[in-house]
Design a protein around this motif. Structure first.
Motif, short mmCIF file in Angstrom:
data_model
loop_
_atom_site.label_atom_id
_atom_site.label_comp_id
_atom_site.label_asym_id
_atom_site.label_seq_id
_atom_site.Cartn_x
_atom_site.Cartn_y
_atom_site.Cartn_z
N SER A 1 26.73 18.15 -32.09
CA SER A 1 26.84 16.74 -31.70
C SER A 1 25.70 15.91 -32.29
CB SER A 1 26.84 16.58 -30.18
OG SER A 1 27.91 17.29 -29.62
N HIS A 2 24.47 16.49 -32.30
CA HIS A 2 23.34 15.78 -32.94
C HIS A 2 23.68 15.48 -34.40
CE1 HIS A 2 19.45 16.32 -30.57
NE2 HIS A 2 20.34 16.86 -29.79
N LEU A 3 24.20 16.50 -35.07
CA LEU A 3 24.46 16.38 -36.50
C LEU A 3 25.54 15.33 -36.78
CD1 LEU A 3 23.77 17.46 -39.28
CD2 LEU A 3 25.43 19.30 -38.91
N TYR B 1 27.41 23.67 -29.62
CA TYR B 1 28.14 22.39 -29.54
C TYR B 1 27.18 21.21 -29.44
CZ TYR B 1 32.95 24.04 -29.30
OH TYR B 1 34.18 24.56 -29.62
N HIS B 2 26.10 21.38 -28.68
CA HIS B 2 25.16 20.27 -28.50
C HIS B 2 24.47 19.94 -29.83
CE1 HIS B 2 22.23 17.62 -26.70
NE2 HIS B 2 21.25 18.36 -27.20
N THR B 3 24.06 20.97 -30.57
CA THR B 3 23.39 20.73 -31.85
C THR B 3 24.37 20.13 -32.86
OG1 THR B 3 21.98 22.63 -31.34
CG2 THR B 3 21.84 21.73 -33.56
N THR C 1 18.97 21.87 -24.96
CA THR C 1 18.84 23.19 -25.57
C THR C 1 19.57 23.20 -26.91
OG1 THR C 1 20.82 23.97 -24.40
CG2 THR C 1 18.71 24.35 -23.33
N HIS C 2 18.93 23.77 -27.93
CA HIS C 2 19.46 23.73 -29.29
C HIS C 2 19.34 25.09 -29.95
CE1 HIS C 2 17.75 19.88 -28.11
NE2 HIS C 2 18.76 19.33 -28.75
N ILE C 3 20.21 25.33 -30.92
CA ILE C 3 20.05 26.52 -31.76
C ILE C 3 18.89 26.29 -32.71
CG2 ILE C 3 22.43 27.37 -31.66
CD1 ILE C 3 22.76 25.65 -34.32
N VAL D 1 14.48 11.94 -29.18
CA VAL D 1 13.75 12.26 -27.95
C VAL D 1 14.77 12.94 -27.05
CG1 VAL D 1 12.56 11.33 -25.94
CG2 VAL D 1 12.25 10.25 -28.18
N ASP D 2 14.48 14.17 -26.63
CA ASP D 2 15.58 15.00 -26.13
C ASP D 2 15.05 16.15 -25.28
OD1 ASP D 2 18.58 16.01 -27.68
OD2 ASP D 2 17.50 17.25 -26.27
N GLY D 3 15.70 16.39 -24.15
CA GLY D 3 15.28 17.48 -23.27
C GLY D 3 16.26 18.65 -23.23
ZN LIG Z 1 19.67 17.63 -28.04
#
Ligand SMILES: [Zn+2]
Length: 235
Positions: A102-104, A98-100, A203-205, A199-201
């Motif tokens: 959201s980036h996209l 879900y987080h990745t 967790t991503h696939i 710039v990001d801390g």
């Molecule tokens: Zn991220």
């Protein structure tokens, strides 16, 4: 300072650690951890801290004064204990997808309309993104989600590298986000292929196809600086 193992390897599920401090018997700081603390719209990880076969359930993880603190369900751990840790991987992996995603979506909204993301809340079965967008319609948002799904088809890699503050400020893409950057020696950069940098801390696939398919649930219009969308991921 706790070594945050998830920063270099989001796929680490089990590891050995040592208890370095305890507050009120149930708030545990480890020398190293892959438990992601609640933050950036992402809920915390859960799982187990295990000592000699005795399982302590991790029920909350937060960052307090720079330390990652794990709340456990019962007393019994002591400073100096050697422990084995296990993530609830299904939960974490869902959040990574879900987080990745959201980036996209942020990337497509920004590229197409200059939209700025103002909020993001990830859950296990859906995610909410808030953004400002002048020219908006539910049909257009549907088209942007289709565009994001087309990009997923290319299965771009998601990679991490580190930059100095000078390098971040020299990069026009990153500089727009760089206002108010803290004075750190190095910044962690998350790249989706060569189309997106943050710039990001978090967790991503590692490859976009792991996201699956983004399905728009609904859009809500709360004024020009406050649009909202909900989506879920289909495997
Ligand atoms: Zn991220």
């Amino acid at each position: 300072m706790t070594d945050a193992l998830y920063m270099n390897d989001s796929y680490l599920k089990e590891w050995n650690a040592k208890v370095v401090s305890i507050k009120d018997g149930i708030y545990i700081v480890l020398d190293k951890t892959a438990f992601y603390p609640k933050g950036g719209g992402q809920p915390c990880d859960m799982g187990y801290i295990i000592k000699n076969g005795q399982k302590f359930k991790v029920i909350y993880v937060g960052k307090f004064s720079g330390q990652i603190s794990h709340e456990i369900d019962k007393l019994g751990l002591n400073v100096g204990d050697k422990v084995f840790c296990q993530l609830n991987w299904e939960r974490r992996y869902t959040f990574m997808r879900y987080h990745t995603a959201s980036h996209l979506i942020s990337n497509v909204l920004y590229t197409k309309t200059n939209a700025k993301i103002t909020g993001n809340q990830i859950e296990l079965d859906k995610t909410r993104i808030d953004f400002s967008m002048t020219d908006y319609s539910p049909e257009k948002l549907k088209a942007y989600v289709d565009e994001a799904n087309n990009i997923i088809e290319n299965d771009l890699p998601v990679t991490i590298n580190y930059m100095s503050k000078e390098e971040v400020l020299q990069n026009s893409e990153l500089a727009r986000l760089a206002k108010g950057l803290p004075n750190l020696k190095k910044f962690r950069i998350v790249n989706i292929g060569d189309i997106d940098k943050q710039v990001d801390g978090g967790t991503h696939i590692s490859h976009l196809k792991e996201i699956g398919i983004i399905k728009l649930i609904k859009t809500v219009n709360k004024g020009k600086n406050n649009r909202r969308m909900y989506f879920f991921l289909k495997e």
